[in-house]
Motif scaffolding. Structure first.
Motif, PDB file in Angstrom:
ATOM      1  N   LYS A  70      44.609  88.922  67.794  1.00 35.98           N
ATOM      2  CA  LYS A  70      44.740  89.946  66.773  1.00 35.98           C
ATOM      3  C   LYS A  70      43.620  89.880  65.729  1.00 35.98           C
ATOM      4  O   LYS A  70      43.077  90.908  65.332  1.00 35.98           O
ATOM      5  CB  LYS A  70      46.091  89.784  66.082  1.00 35.98           C
ATOM      6  CG  LYS A  70      46.537  91.006  65.314  1.00 35.98           C
ATOM      7  CD  LYS A  70      47.967  90.831  64.893  1.00 35.98           C
ATOM      8  CE  LYS A  70      48.449  91.773  63.814  1.00 35.98           C
ATOM      9  NZ  LYS A  70      47.766  92.947  63.493  1.00 35.98           N
ATOM     10  N   TYR A  71      43.259  88.651  65.335  1.00 35.59           N
ATOM     11  CA  TYR A  71      42.265  88.579  64.240  1.00 35.59           C
ATOM     12  C   TYR A  71      40.897  89.040  64.706  1.00 35.59           C
ATOM     13  O   TYR A  71      40.112  89.593  63.934  1.00 35.59           O
ATOM     14  CB  TYR A  71      42.230  87.196  63.591  1.00 35.59           C
ATOM     15  CG  TYR A  71      41.538  86.122  64.410  1.00 35.59           C
ATOM     16  CD1 TYR A  71      42.250  85.365  65.313  1.00 35.59           C
ATOM     17  CD2 TYR A  71      40.171  85.873  64.244  1.00 35.59           C
ATOM     18  CE1 TYR A  71      41.629  84.393  66.055  1.00 35.59           C
ATOM     19  CE2 TYR A  71      39.539  84.896  64.988  1.00 35.59           C
ATOM     20  CZ  TYR A  71      40.267  84.157  65.895  1.00 35.59           C
ATOM     21  OH  TYR A  71      39.649  83.206  66.623  1.00 35.59           O
TER      22      TYR A  71
ATOM     23  N   ASP B  24      41.320  92.969  64.743  1.00 39.89           N
ATOM     24  CA  ASP B  24      41.505  93.652  63.467  1.00 39.89           C
ATOM     25  C   ASP B  24      40.453  93.316  62.413  1.00 39.89           C
ATOM     26  O   ASP B  24      40.074  94.162  61.626  1.00 39.89           O
ATOM     27  CB  ASP B  24      42.900  93.348  62.909  1.00 39.89           C
ATOM     28  CG  ASP B  24      43.967  93.925  63.787  1.00 39.89           C
ATOM     29  OD1 ASP B  24      43.589  94.666  64.725  1.00 39.89           O
ATOM     30  OD2 ASP B  24      45.151  93.636  63.562  1.00 39.89           O
ATOM     31  N   PHE B  25      39.996  92.074  62.398  1.00 39.21           N
ATOM     32  CA  PHE B  25      39.084  91.695  61.313  1.00 39.21           C
ATOM     33  C   PHE B  25      37.638  91.754  61.727  1.00 39.21           C
ATOM     34  O   PHE B  25      36.781  92.223  60.992  1.00 39.21           O
ATOM     35  CB  PHE B  25      39.454  90.314  60.784  1.00 39.21           C
ATOM     36  CG  PHE B  25      40.830  90.269  60.209  1.00 39.21           C
ATOM     37  CD1 PHE B  25      41.134  91.019  59.072  1.00 39.21           C
ATOM     38  CD2 PHE B  25      41.837  89.528  60.802  1.00 39.21           C
ATOM     39  CE1 PHE B  25      42.410  91.011  58.544  1.00 39.21           C
ATOM     40  CE2 PHE B  25      43.107  89.516  60.272  1.00 39.21           C
ATOM     41  CZ  PHE B  25      43.401  90.260  59.142  1.00 39.21           C
ATOM     42  N   LYS B  26      37.380  91.286  62.953  1.00 35.33           N
ATOM     43  CA  LYS B  26      35.978  91.261  63.383  1.00 35.33           C
ATOM     44  C   LYS B  26      35.512  92.653  63.814  1.00 35.33           C
ATOM     45  O   LYS B  26      34.373  93.018  63.646  1.00 35.33           O
ATOM     46  CB  LYS B  26      35.814  90.264  64.542  1.00 35.33           C
ATOM     47  CG  LYS B  26      36.119  88.840  64.137  1.00 35.33           C
ATOM     48  CD  LYS B  26      34.885  88.240  63.512  1.00 35.33           C
ATOM     49  CE  LYS B  26      35.137  86.747  63.253  1.00 35.33           C
ATOM     50  NZ  LYS B  26      33.947  86.110  62.737  1.00 35.33           N
TER      51      LYS B  26
END
Lengths: 120, 683
Positions: free
Chosen positions: B649-650, B653-655
């Motif tokens: 998920k990270y 969503d973030f990268k």
């Protein structure tokens, strides 16, 4: 311990009845989804008792009851009915059903009824 | 009620079965509407469905649902008699749909573990009023019939009353167990059992067909007076066989006593024999002829979660197999027997995989059928005429995919009715038939399924789309360069909506882009095509399955990427002079007279590699939605089946790394990133 055949078009009802009766130590020898199947299962399995739903496709419970009784005049049949089916239940009684049980019923009531029919 | 055994599996089964029944019911009603009215078979089937739902719901103590189902059952019981000439089937359909919606809502609540406090009273009242209206129509007839029947019976019983009097007379009072229900019919069954061994039998309450007398029996017991040749103990034995009997009072009467009034409490009729045999029995006919009935199938229903788990496990197995067969320890070894065994393992693994896949395949029929209801409801609300034609609904796709396309399809069908199909007057004015047609079609195409929603409405307006797109700054190239198809596909961009006014059903500005997004998440794509005044066609291209795909592993520096084999057109090593740079600095390659852009993966992801010259590496030509791109990588590593895992998920969503569809495990246990061709082509 008795050998019981369950005839009902709703899988849910079959499971409910099965769970209750198995708890009381009975053996469910067969399940059928309609009257026609119920009749052929009855002839094949010769169960001690049949629980028979009334409203089913292909062949309804009343016709199945008549056919089963024609085949075996001593057949022990418990009709499973619902509120509002008084007229049909009456026909079932005339056609030789031992008795009937009205949905919704508790597992105790079902077991009790089945045992009474079997001991009669 | 059923508290003494676990309810969980029962509840699941209840939900599953009830939902299935509701689906059938909905379809039946829709079919009936098409044929203008309810056929005998349909009424029987609807009655049966409501009956089953009623029974099951009562067992689960969902009383709201049960009561409503009971009420609808009553309605169709009335219709079943078939005496009513003036049936407003459209009104009935509306009521039933209202009921279905209520039950559906309740089921959703049950699923979510919420309490089901919904009260169907309003619908029940409505239905009951309608039943009364229907009955009002024929009450005169049935009264008449009743009288005639009673008369006949009276005659019959009179002739039976013979001169012979049996020896003994008895009075019996039977009390039934509390809550055994239908006391009147139980009493009737007692009378029936006594028929052959008694004569002159009278009883109170007299009219056992009247369900209200159950109350009397509960209060005062069921009283019977009769003569018989049998002795006291025999009679007692027979009566004691009554099931659900709580108490029996049996007394032998003197012969004179028998005829005294007062023996039975409150006998208000002098000739009880009149009603001893019931005049009429509502009969239900056999349903042998019913073609609607479900046939028996050897089908097992399995929890989807278990299938998901199985799928995961098979995926792991595919990886483990690769780990064994491609194990680096085996490098350089000559292992003939191992190779044979490995091949066999490979074959079986593939077969298991195919089998698991096929288990997960579900036909689109249920999803498609749902659309019937939408078209119907919208046409009614918007006062338009349209029919839905469904073809290829037997096409199967993965269960997970079905879940993802249901909403987008619904949206597309709504759009078609709302924006596509014109009003009847407009249609006739432009020379079309008043009733619009919406085609919903599915067909397989290789590893994809194509789902088409086609309407014969007014079509998309090119100028309007261009104007809107320009206004919102959505144009990505100059108008003159755009093909018609590219223009139509602008409506898929986020923030685009062509309709200014908003209706209840569609046009809230979050339309097509949401559809496109949803379809893209499952690796599919959306194509829009339209012809002015003859309609719009929207095609969803959807992969058959998500989980395991054929992949080509490629290397860039020390990183391994995987490309879905399906999107690879060809791969080759460019010769000197085939590549060039366009005036904007983009690198292009000339293949068979066509120019394609080149994407250097090492540059795109900033990976250190020695191979930067086109002639040293390899170019892989990939295609997505008719668009072609050439990807430049160091080398091809080989093809294998890969299990697609989503990115953590990270990272997602973030990268927000572009062009990645997921990742997979390779045979040596290392991780490979799966490239998202669509993302790269449009990126």
């Amino acid at each position: 311990m008795s050998r019981i055949l369950i005839v009902d078009d709703a899988a849910f009802m079959r499971t409910t009845i099965k769970m209750a009766l198995e708890k009381a130590g009975h053996v469910i020898v067969g399940e059928a989804e309609n009257g026609m199947e119920g009749l052929s299962q009855y002839i094949k399995l010769k169960p001690d008792l049949v629980t028979l739903d009334i409203t089913m496709p292909v062949m309804n419970g009343i016709d199945a009851l008549k056919a089963i009784r024609k085949y075996d005049n001593n057949a022990k049949v418990l009709m499973v009915s619902a509120m509002g089916q008084e007229g049909i239940v009456r026909e079932a009684v005339l056609s030789g059903a031992k008795t009937f049980i009205v949905k919704p019923f508790s597992s105790e009531k079902l077991i009790q009824t089945v045992e009474k029919i079997l001991s009669a | 009620m059923s508290t003494n055994y676990s309810n969980e599996p029962l509840l699941d089964m209840y939900i599953f079965e009830t939902e299935q029944l509701l689906g059938q019911l909905e379809q039946l009603i829709l079919d009936s509407e098409k044929t203008d009215g309810f056929s005998r078979e349909a009424i029987d089937e609807i009655f049966r469905i409501m009956h089953t739902i009623k029974g099951s719901s009562a067992m689960m103590m969902f009383n709201g649902v049960s009561n409503l189902a009971h009420c609808m059952e009553d309605l169709f019981y009335c219709l079943r008699d078939g005496k009513y000439e003036s049936i407003d089937s459209s009104y009935i359909s509306d009521m039933v749909f209202e009921g279905i919606d209520f039950i559906k809502e309740e089921i959703t609540k049950i699923k979510n573990g919420d309490t089901t406090e919904g009260d169907p009273l309003i619908i029940i009242k409505k239905i009951n009023t309608h039943i009364k209206e229907l009955k009002g129509d024929v009450s005169a007839v049935s009264d008449h019939q009743k009288e005639a029947g009673a008369e006949n019976l009276q005659k019959a019983s009179q002739s039976e009353n013979s001169q012979y009097y049996p020896k003994y007379a008895y009075k019996a009072v039977l009390h039934f167990e509390d809550g055994c229900e239908m006391e009147n019919i139980r009493a009737f069954s007692v009378v029936h059992n006594l028929k052959d061994i008694t004569s002159e039998l009278t009883h109170f309450p007299e009219d056992l067909l009247n369900n209200e007398c159950s109350e009397d029996i509960k209060k005062n017991g069921f009283q019977i007076l009769f003569r018989s040749d049998l002795r006291y103990d025999r009679i007692q034995e027979v009566l004691l066989q009554t099931i659900f009997l709580r108490k029996l009072e049996l007394t032998e009467l003197e012969s004179e006593e028998f005829n005294k009034p007062g023996n039975i409490k409150k006998p208000d009729h002098n000739n009880p024999a009149e009603k001893q045999e019931a005049p009429k029995t509502p009969k239900i006919k056999t349903q042998k002829e019913s073609q609607l009935s479900s046939s028996h199938q050897n089908i097992l229903s399995v929890d989807v979660l278990k299938l998901d788990k199985l799928m995961d496990l098979v995926g792991e197995m595919v990886i483990a197999e690769a780990m064994v067969i491609q194990n680096p320890d085996l490098d350089g070894l000559e292992l003939n027997n191992f190779q044979k065994a490995a091949q066999r393992l490979d074959k079986i693994t593939k077969e298991i995989q195919d089998m698991v896949m096929s288990i997960r395949m579900v036909s689109l029929a249920a999803t498609f059928q749902k659309m019937n209801r939408i078209v119907r409801d919208m046409c009614k609300k918007l006062d338009k005429e349209a029919k839905l034609v469904i073809t290829g609904e037997e096409t199967e796709v993965d269960k997970n995919i079905i879940e993802h396309i249901s909403d987008p399809l619904m949206h597309l069908v709504r759009n078609a009715v709302d924006h596509g199909i014109e009003s009847a007057q407009e249609r006739e004015a432009s020379g079309k038939s008043g009733c619009g047609t919406i085609m919903l079609e599915a067909k397989s195409a290789g590893r994809d399924v194509l789902i088409t929603v086609r309407d014969d409405g007014k079509g998309l307006r090119k100028e309007e789309i261009l104007r809107k797109a320009k206004e919102k700054g959505l144009l990505y190239k100059s108008e003159s360069d755009m093909t018609d198809r590219e223009i139509y596909n602008l409506v898929l961009l986020p923030g685009f909506s062509t309709k200014d006014d908003i209706t209840e059903y569609s046009g809230r500005g979050v339309g097509m882009d949401v559809v496109a997004k949803n379809i893209e998440t499952i690796g599919g794509s959306v194509l829009v095509d339209s012809t002015p005044n003859s309609g719009t066609t929207i095609t969803l291209k959807i992969p058959l399955t998500l989980a395991i795909i054929d992949g080509m592993n490629i290397k860039v520096g020390k990183t391994v990427f995987t490309l879905p084999t399906i999107s690879i057109m060809e791969s080759f090593r460019p010769k000197e002079g085939e590549t060039f740079t366009d005036p904007e600095g983009n690198e292009m390659i000339m293949v068979r007279g066509n120019c394609y852009p080149i994407l250097r993966l090492h540059q795109y992801y900033n990976i250190a590699t020695d191979i930067t010259d086109f002639t040293d590496g390899i170019v892989i030509m990939v295609e997505h939605d008719d668009k072609t791109l050439c990807i430049f990588a160091d080398d091809l590593l080989g093809q294998q089946q890969i299990v697609v895992k989503s990115l953590p998920k990270y990272i997602r969503d973030f990268k927000k790394i572009k062009g990645l569809a997921g990742c997979t495990l390779l045979g040596d246990g290392s991780i490979s990133l799966i490239l998202d061709i669509g993302g790269l082509v449009y990126g």
